[in-house]
Motif scaffolding. Structure first.
Motif, PDB file in Angstrom:
ATOM      1  N   LYS A   8       0.909  -1.180   0.082  1.00 32.99           N
ATOM      2  CA  LYS A   8       0.140  -0.015  -0.071  1.00 32.99           C
ATOM      3  C   LYS A   8       0.843   1.139   0.240  1.00 32.99           C
ATOM      4  CE  LYS A   8      -3.730   2.209   2.456  1.00 32.99           C
ATOM      5  NZ  LYS A   8      -4.647   2.000   3.835  1.00 32.99           N
ATOM      6  N   ALA A   9       1.976   1.138   0.694  1.00 31.28           N
ATOM      7  CA  ALA A   9       2.874   2.308   0.829  1.00 31.28           C
ATOM      8  C   ALA A   9       3.493   2.790  -0.378  1.00 31.28           C
ATOM      9  CB  ALA A   9       4.108   1.981   1.827  1.00 31.28           C
ATOM     10  N   THR A  10       3.582   1.548  -1.388  1.00 34.86           N
ATOM     11  CA  THR A  10       4.558   1.686  -2.254  1.00 34.86           C
ATOM     12  C   THR A  10       3.493   2.536  -3.484  1.00 34.86           C
ATOM     13  OG1 THR A  10       4.208  -0.509  -3.273  1.00 34.86           O
ATOM     14  CG2 THR A  10       6.297  -0.161  -2.071  1.00 34.86           C
ATOM     15  N   LYS A  11       2.473   2.392  -3.290  1.00 31.51           N
ATOM     16  CA  LYS A  11       1.394   2.966  -4.154  1.00 31.51           C
ATOM     17  C   LYS A  11       1.247   4.886  -4.014  1.00 31.51           C
ATOM     18  CE  LYS A  11      -1.525  -1.129  -4.931  1.00 31.51           C
ATOM     19  NZ  LYS A  11      -2.866  -1.627  -5.175  1.00 31.51           N
ATOM     20  N   LYS A  12       1.828   5.005  -2.944  1.00 34.66           N
ATOM     21  CA  LYS A  12       1.789   6.451  -2.805  1.00 34.66           C
ATOM     22  C   LYS A  12       3.075   7.197  -3.899  1.00 34.66           C
ATOM     23  CE  LYS A  12       0.648   6.068   2.158  1.00 34.66           C
ATOM     24  NZ  LYS A  12       1.223   6.423   3.675  1.00 34.66           N
ATOM     25  N   SER A  13       2.497   8.132  -3.971  1.00 33.42           N
ATOM     26  CA  SER A  13       3.449   8.932  -4.957  1.00 33.42           C
ATOM     27  C   SER A  13       4.224   9.885  -4.596  1.00 33.42           C
ATOM     28  CB  SER A  13       2.516   9.345  -6.258  1.00 33.42           C
ATOM     29  OG  SER A  13       1.615  10.499  -5.938  1.00 33.42           O
ATOM     30  N   ILE A  14       5.334  10.319  -5.110  1.00 37.56           N
ATOM     31  CA  ILE A  14       6.105  11.601  -4.521  1.00 37.56           C
ATOM     32  C   ILE A  14       5.358  12.674  -5.156  1.00 37.56           C
ATOM     33  CG2 ILE A  14       8.390  12.487  -4.608  1.00 37.56           C
ATOM     34  CD1 ILE A  14       8.414   9.685  -3.382  1.00 37.56           C
ATOM     35  N   PRO A  15       5.340  13.645  -4.256  1.00 34.10           N
ATOM     36  CA  PRO A  15       4.404  14.741  -4.590  1.00 34.10           C
ATOM     37  C   PRO A  15       5.325  15.795  -5.418  1.00 34.10           C
ATOM     38  CG  PRO A  15       5.059  15.047  -2.287  1.00 34.10           C
ATOM     39  CD  PRO A  15       5.519  13.617  -2.885  1.00 34.10           C
ATOM     40  N   PRO A  16       4.891  16.312  -6.567  1.00 33.23           N
ATOM     41  CA  PRO A  16       5.588  17.107  -7.455  1.00 33.23           C
ATOM     42  C   PRO A  16       6.589  18.326  -6.947  1.00 33.23           C
ATOM     43  CG  PRO A  16       3.557  16.927  -8.407  1.00 33.23           C
ATOM     44  CD  PRO A  16       3.412  16.469  -6.807  1.00 33.23           C
TER      45      PRO A  16
ATOM     46  N   ASN B  95       7.051  18.262 -14.882  1.00 37.62           N
ATOM     47  CA  ASN B  95       7.177  16.882 -15.537  1.00 37.62           C
ATOM     48  C   ASN B  95       6.047  15.811 -14.496  1.00 37.62           C
ATOM     49  OD1 ASN B  95       8.372  14.834 -17.448  1.00 37.62           O
ATOM     50  ND2 ASN B  95       8.979  14.051 -15.636  1.00 37.62           N
ATOM     51  N   ALA B  96       6.459  16.068 -13.359  1.00 41.12           N
ATOM     52  CA  ALA B  96       5.644  15.110 -12.295  1.00 41.12           C
ATOM     53  C   ALA B  96       4.290  15.530 -12.413  1.00 41.12           C
ATOM     54  CB  ALA B  96       6.288  15.565 -11.086  1.00 41.12           C
ATOM     55  N   VAL B  97       3.800  16.861 -12.326  1.00 37.39           N
ATOM     56  CA  VAL B  97       2.467  17.310 -12.798  1.00 37.39           C
ATOM     57  C   VAL B  97       1.942  16.328 -13.986  1.00 37.39           C
ATOM     58  CG1 VAL B  97       0.883  19.072 -13.025  1.00 37.39           C
ATOM     59  CG2 VAL B  97       2.726  19.246 -11.521  1.00 37.39           C
ATOM     60  N   PHE B  98       2.792  16.602 -15.081  1.00 33.36           N
ATOM     61  CA  PHE B  98       2.102  16.073 -16.265  1.00 33.36           C
ATOM     62  C   PHE B  98       2.171  14.748 -16.237  1.00 33.36           C
ATOM     63  CE2 PHE B  98       3.921  19.965 -18.653  1.00 33.36           C
ATOM     64  CZ  PHE B  98       2.918  20.675 -18.599  1.00 33.36           C
ATOM     65  N   GLN B  99       2.904  13.981 -15.624  1.00 37.62           N
ATOM     66  CA  GLN B  99       2.963  12.701 -15.297  1.00 37.62           C
ATOM     67  C   GLN B  99       1.813  12.052 -14.585  1.00 37.62           C
ATOM     68  OE1 GLN B  99       6.511  10.522 -14.523  1.00 37.62           O
ATOM     69  NE2 GLN B  99       7.481  10.972 -16.459  1.00 37.62           N
TER      70      GLN B  99
ATOM     71  N   ALA C  28      -5.271   5.479 -13.683  1.00 34.87           N
ATOM     72  CA  ALA C  28      -5.937   5.656 -12.399  1.00 34.87           C
ATOM     73  C   ALA C  28      -5.990   4.304 -11.671  1.00 34.87           C
ATOM     74  CB  ALA C  28      -7.342   6.045 -12.614  1.00 34.87           C
ATOM     75  N   GLU C  29      -6.125   3.273 -12.303  1.00 32.35           N
ATOM     76  CA  GLU C  29      -6.213   1.983 -11.557  1.00 32.35           C
ATOM     77  C   GLU C  29      -4.793   1.212 -11.150  1.00 32.35           C
ATOM     78  OE1 GLU C  29      -8.930   0.364 -10.915  1.00 32.35           O
ATOM     79  OE2 GLU C  29     -10.205   1.846 -11.334  1.00 32.35           O
ATOM     80  N   THR C  30      -3.916   1.490 -12.189  1.00 31.44           N
ATOM     81  CA  THR C  30      -2.561   0.726 -11.891  1.00 31.44           C
ATOM     82  C   THR C  30      -1.446   1.864 -11.463  1.00 31.44           C
ATOM     83  OG1 THR C  30      -1.955   1.012 -14.133  1.00 31.44           O
ATOM     84  CG2 THR C  30      -2.942  -0.920 -13.589  1.00 31.44           C
ATOM     85  N   GLY C  31      -1.725   2.985 -11.719  1.00 36.11           N
ATOM     86  CA  GLY C  31      -0.667   3.893 -11.446  1.00 36.11           C
ATOM     87  C   GLY C  31       0.692   4.075 -12.614  1.00 36.11           C
ATOM     88  N   SER C  32       0.380   3.438 -13.598  1.00 36.99           N
ATOM     89  CA  SER C  32       1.582   3.159 -14.806  1.00 36.99           C
ATOM     90  C   SER C  32       1.300   4.330 -15.673  1.00 36.99           C
ATOM     91  CB  SER C  32       1.485   1.748 -15.165  1.00 36.99           C
ATOM     92  OG  SER C  32      -0.005   1.689 -15.890  1.00 36.99           O
ATOM     93  N   ILE C  33       2.474   4.470 -16.486  1.00 36.81           N
ATOM     94  CA  ILE C  33       2.457   5.805 -17.405  1.00 36.81           C
ATOM     95  C   ILE C  33       3.340   5.009 -18.672  1.00 36.81           C
ATOM     96  CG2 ILE C  33       4.514   6.582 -16.371  1.00 36.81           C
ATOM     97  CD1 ILE C  33       3.548   9.493 -17.511  1.00 36.81           C
ATOM     98  N   SER C  34       2.498   5.449 -19.824  1.00 39.41           N
ATOM     99  CA  SER C  34       3.042   4.949 -20.973  1.00 39.41           C
ATOM    100  C   SER C  34       4.454   5.666 -21.504  1.00 39.41           C
ATOM    101  CB  SER C  34       2.060   4.962 -22.374  1.00 39.41           C
ATOM    102  OG  SER C  34       1.891   6.126 -22.416  1.00 39.41           O
ATOM    103  N   ASN C  35       5.157   5.157 -22.314  1.00 38.02           N
ATOM    104  CA  ASN C  35       6.411   5.725 -22.897  1.00 38.02           C
ATOM    105  C   ASN C  35       6.008   7.068 -23.537  1.00 38.02           C
ATOM    106  OD1 ASN C  35       8.324   4.343 -21.631  1.00 38.02           O
ATOM    107  ND2 ASN C  35       8.488   2.645 -23.550  1.00 38.02           N
ATOM    108  N   GLN C  36       4.579   6.829 -24.433  1.00 33.60           N
ATOM    109  CA  GLN C  36       4.427   7.962 -24.904  1.00 33.60           C
ATOM    110  C   GLN C  36       3.848   9.223 -24.187  1.00 33.60           C
ATOM    111  OE1 GLN C  36       3.421   4.904 -25.615  1.00 33.60           O
ATOM    112  NE2 GLN C  36       3.146   4.313 -27.695  1.00 33.60           N
ATOM    113  N   ALA C  37       3.346   8.736 -23.165  1.00 36.71           N
ATOM    114  CA  ALA C  37       2.881   9.770 -22.066  1.00 36.71           C
ATOM    115  C   ALA C  37       4.104  10.821 -21.455  1.00 36.71           C
ATOM    116  CB  ALA C  37       2.143   9.293 -20.877  1.00 36.71           C
ATOM    117  N   ARG C  38       5.261   9.699 -21.188  1.00 40.57           N
ATOM    118  CA  ARG C  38       6.554  10.259 -20.762  1.00 40.57           C
ATOM    119  C   ARG C  38       7.084  11.302 -21.641  1.00 40.57           C
ATOM    120  NH1 ARG C  38       8.228   7.568 -16.314  1.00 40.57           N
ATOM    121  NH2 ARG C  38       7.444   5.305 -15.953  1.00 40.57           N
ATOM    122  N   LEU C  39       7.008  10.733 -22.955  1.00 40.36           N
ATOM    123  CA  LEU C  39       7.735  11.787 -23.969  1.00 40.36           C
ATOM    124  C   LEU C  39       6.916  13.165 -23.921  1.00 40.36           C
ATOM    125  CD1 LEU C  39       8.152   9.231 -27.021  1.00 40.36           C
ATOM    126  CD2 LEU C  39      10.028  10.756 -25.833  1.00 40.36           C
TER     127      LEU C  39
END
Length: 316
Positions: A13-21, A98-102, A108-119
């Motif tokens: 559960k803790a690892t799902k928390k994100s680092i604030p921008p 960049n953190a805000v955009f990402q 919303a479900e997995t918290g993952s981000i695609s490479n296109q979104a990273r670009l």
């Protein structure tokens, strides 16, 4: 970036928390101060090589020794104040935005981000930093760096503040945004490549996935950051040369040699050849990848400290 932690439901559960921008912004700003102090001489040499139309400098080593011999060793740190200030502000905005955009692009479900979104996130961060911070600071830095000698009475600009005031007085406020178009293209492309490549190298080399609870050692962050920092300069060399020429020419009127980004590219190619569009590439590669290595080594540790302290509840 990840934090410390092992198995168990609470750790998961803790690892799902994100680092604030804001924490990513702080980590980048601290890394920027260290980077600027270490690598300023390379930046001065790069600028002088890009502005050299007569072949006065035979290469990086010759340029550096010529500057030190004729102007003193201190001349290799010309423009340090605006450079360090602009790097600190730039990395604060770059990492934070960049953190805000990402965050906006994350699933919303997995918290993952695609490479296109990273670009896209990286490009957006690069555009913001180019317009809000990089262009005016680099105009001042380049005007200071192109001055030869150290005697104050012989220099047109007496310091960064005086330089900025004189540019506005003589050329208008727009003078501080000379070369904005190639700067936007350079920084947008650079950051799109850098953020995507840094994540890819972390995964490929260290099996490190963002938010997985693993904190890289500083040397691992340096390797990933160094490799990620090599891609952009090669791709964006012409934009960087054009940016420097437009910022240095000091006039936006009818007597200006270069009328804009595309006119500058055509003119440089016609007068100096294709290779001239990559002038200063080697010092850029000597400065940017090591700079990214330093910045990420610091930033990853700052973020890791925050995770251990506030997200993972693990002892320091």
């Amino acid at each position: 970036m990840g934090g410390g932690g092992g198995g168990g439901g609470e750790d998961q559960k803790a690892t799902k928390k994100s680092i604030p921008p804001y924490m990513k912004a702080i980590s980048g700003s601290i890394g920027g101060v260290v980077e600027a102090t270490c690598l300023q001489p390379i930046d001065v040499i790069k600028t002088r090589l890009q502005l050299d139309r007569s072949g006065a400098y035979k290469g990086i080593g010759h340029c550096g020794t010529t500057i030190a011999r004729s102007e003193g060793v201190r001349a290799l740190w010309k423009g340090l104040t605006p450079f360090a200030t602009h790097l600190t502000l730039k990395y604060t905005l770059r990492m934070g935005s960049n953190a805000v955009f990402q965050t906006a692009f994350k699933d919303a479900e997995t918290g993952s981000i695609s490479n296109q979104a990273r670009l896209v996130s990286g490009f957006g961060a690069g555009v913001l930093e180019a317009l809000m911070i990089v262009t005016p600071f680099e105009v001042v830095k380049i005007r200071l760096q192109q001055q030869r000698g150290l005697s104050p009475e012989l220099l047109k600009y007496k310091g960064p503040v005086n330089c900025a005031v004189m540019i506005v007085r003589e050329e208008g406020l727009r003078g501080l945004w000379a070369g904005a178009a190639p700067t936007v293209m350079r920084n947008g492309t650079n950051q799109a490549a850098m953020f995507t490549a840094k994540n890819a190298f972390d995964v490929f080399l260290w099996k490190k996935h963002e938010g997985d609870g693993k904190i890289l050692q500083p040397w691992q962050s340096m390797v990933s950051g160094f490799l990620a920092g090599t891609v952009g300069p090669i791709c964006t060399g012409p934009f960087d040369v054009v940016k420097t020429r437009l910022m240095a020419q000091g006039s936006s009127g009818a007597d200006a040699k270069y009328k804009g980004m595309f006119h500058a590219i055509r003119t440089i190619y016609a007068e100096e050849g294709l290779r001239a569009l990559w002038k200063g590439l080697l010092p850029r590669l000597m400065r940017i990848p090591p700079g990214q290595a330093i910045m990420w080594a610091v930033a990853d540790q700052v973020i890791g400290f925050y995770e251990r302290r506030h997200l993972q509840n693990a002892p320091l």
